[in-house]
Write an enzyme that holds these catalytic residues in place. Structure first.
Site, PDB file in Angstrom:
ATOM      1  N   ASP A  34      11.620 -29.070 -77.450  1.00  0.00           N
ATOM      2  CA  ASP A  34      12.737 -28.258 -76.954  1.00  0.00           C
ATOM      3  C   ASP A  34      12.199 -26.921 -76.455  1.00  0.00           C
ATOM      4  OD1 ASP A  34      15.323 -26.673 -76.938  1.00  0.00           O
ATOM      5  OD2 ASP A  34      16.088 -28.465 -77.928  1.00  0.00           O
ATOM      6  N   VAL A  61      11.298 -30.252 -70.715  1.00  0.00           N
ATOM      7  CA  VAL A  61      11.213 -31.639 -70.216  1.00  0.00           C
ATOM      8  C   VAL A  61      11.076 -31.667 -68.699  1.00  0.00           C
ATOM      9  CG1 VAL A  61      12.504 -32.654 -72.146  1.00  0.00           C
ATOM     10  CG2 VAL A  61      13.741 -31.911 -70.092  1.00  0.00           C
ATOM     11  N   TYR A 152      25.824 -32.849 -62.137  1.00  0.00           N
ATOM     12  CA  TYR A 152      25.843 -33.498 -63.458  1.00  0.00           C
ATOM     13  C   TYR A 152      26.112 -35.004 -63.310  1.00  0.00           C
ATOM     14  CZ  TYR A 152      26.737 -34.077 -68.482  1.00  0.00           C
ATOM     15  OH  TYR A 152      26.684 -34.475 -69.798  1.00  0.00           O
ATOM     16  N   ALA A 185      32.359 -33.972 -76.447  1.00  0.00           N
ATOM     17  CA  ALA A 185      31.973 -33.769 -77.848  1.00  0.00           C
ATOM     18  C   ALA A 185      32.835 -32.704 -78.515  1.00  0.00           C
ATOM     19  CB  ALA A 185      30.514 -33.354 -77.919  1.00  0.00           C
TER      20      ALA A 185
END
Ligand SMILES: NC(=O)c1ccc[n+]([C@@H]2O[C@H](COP(=O)([O-])OP(=O)(O)OC[C@H]3O[C@@H](n4cnc5c(N)ncnc54)[C@H](O)[C@@H]3O)[C@@H](O)[C@H]2O)c1
Length: 251
Positions: A34, A61, A152, A185
């Protein structure tokens, strides 16, 4: 059985932390990859509390050199990797005509390029050495679209197809690749946005057949199942964990 090693990207917070802790509860050693060092070390403490080893690699990443460094570290420290969870991701939420080149690149580079870079290194580490499992965290927007989320939606749809592509290419090598597509979420940020009227929680819940938001545990449990040998014949799938939201064609 020898201990399994999992790399979980974006595990300093949110779904990634829940996934890392859940896999640790099955006795899997965890490497947290991370950009957020304090958050990553907090997750590492939670993982170690499950009685397994946790290591932290700080890097992005979206940077192929960081990704190579992370996998080289894991190879030196553990002698290979069994599980990769491509979870790191950012949102891109803006009218399309206002999206700058940099904003488009940022979402695509973290949400799609990052999944490719990490999966490529995992493939290099696994093929010819040991079987493995990759689980990509997509989104309901891997499957359906919404306005003002072009980067996205495009990146997450790319994650779904990358999942299928790698699954069919690497099945002969004993590598399974699946994608979990969570619904909205239940996070503190979500509740705050709802409180100030930026997200309309009530219609969202009404549109969800199960009538609730997606909990961290819903996603972590599905990921754990996909990493488990019980799911040995499942590969190349995009599995929505959304309480029926994507199945629902009604108002
Ligand atoms: N929260 C939701 O409603 C929701 C719904 C569906 C899918 N998702 C997906 O779930 C995944 C996790 O989301 P979350 O809600 O837990 O987000 P979050 O913001 O709580 O956590 C994301 C983590 O990724 C890390 N990260 C960001 N950029 C990175 C980079 N370049 N390299 C490495 N790590 C990086 C962050 O530091 C953070 O620890 C994402 O892929 C997201 O798209 C989230």
């Amino acid at each position: 059985m020898t201990r399994q090693i999992a790399i979980v990207t974006g595990a300093a917070a949110g779904f990634g932390r829940a996934i890392a802790t859940r896999l640790a509860s099955d006795g899997t050693d965890i490497v947290i990859f991370d950009i957020d060092a304090p958050g990553a070390h907090t997750t590492a403490e939670e993982v170690r509390a499950q009685g397994v080893t946790a290591e932290v690699v700080i890097g992005s990443v979206a940077d192929p050199d960081d990704v190579r460094r992370a996998f080289a570290f894991v190879d030196d420290r553990f002698g290979g990797v069994d599980i990769l969870i491509n979870n790191a991701g950012v949102t891109g939420n803006r009218p399309t005509v206002d999206i700058t080149d940099e904003e488009w690149r940022r979402t695509m580079s973290i949400d799609l390029d990052g999944v490719f870079y990490c999966s490529r290194e995992a493939g290099r580490a696994m093929i010819g050495r040991r079987p493995g499992v990759i689980v990509n965290i997509g989104s309901i927007y891997s499957l359906v679209a919404a306005p003002e989320r072009a980067s996205y939606c495009a990146s997450k749809a790319g994650v779904a197809m990358l999942t299928r592509s790698l699954a069919v290419e690497w099945a002969p090598h004993g590598i399974r690749v699946n994608c979990v597509a969570p619904g909205y979420a239940d996070t503190a940020m979500m509740r705050e946005l709802a409180a100030v009227g930026k997200i309309a929680l009530e219609p969202l819940l009404r549109r969800t057949p199960q009538g609730r938001l997606t909990q961290m545990e819903d996603v972590a449990e599905t990921v754990a199942f996909l990493c488990d040998p019980r799911s040995v014949h499942i590969t190349g799938q995009v599995i929505a964990v959304d309480g029926g939201w994507t199945a629902n064609g009604y108002i």
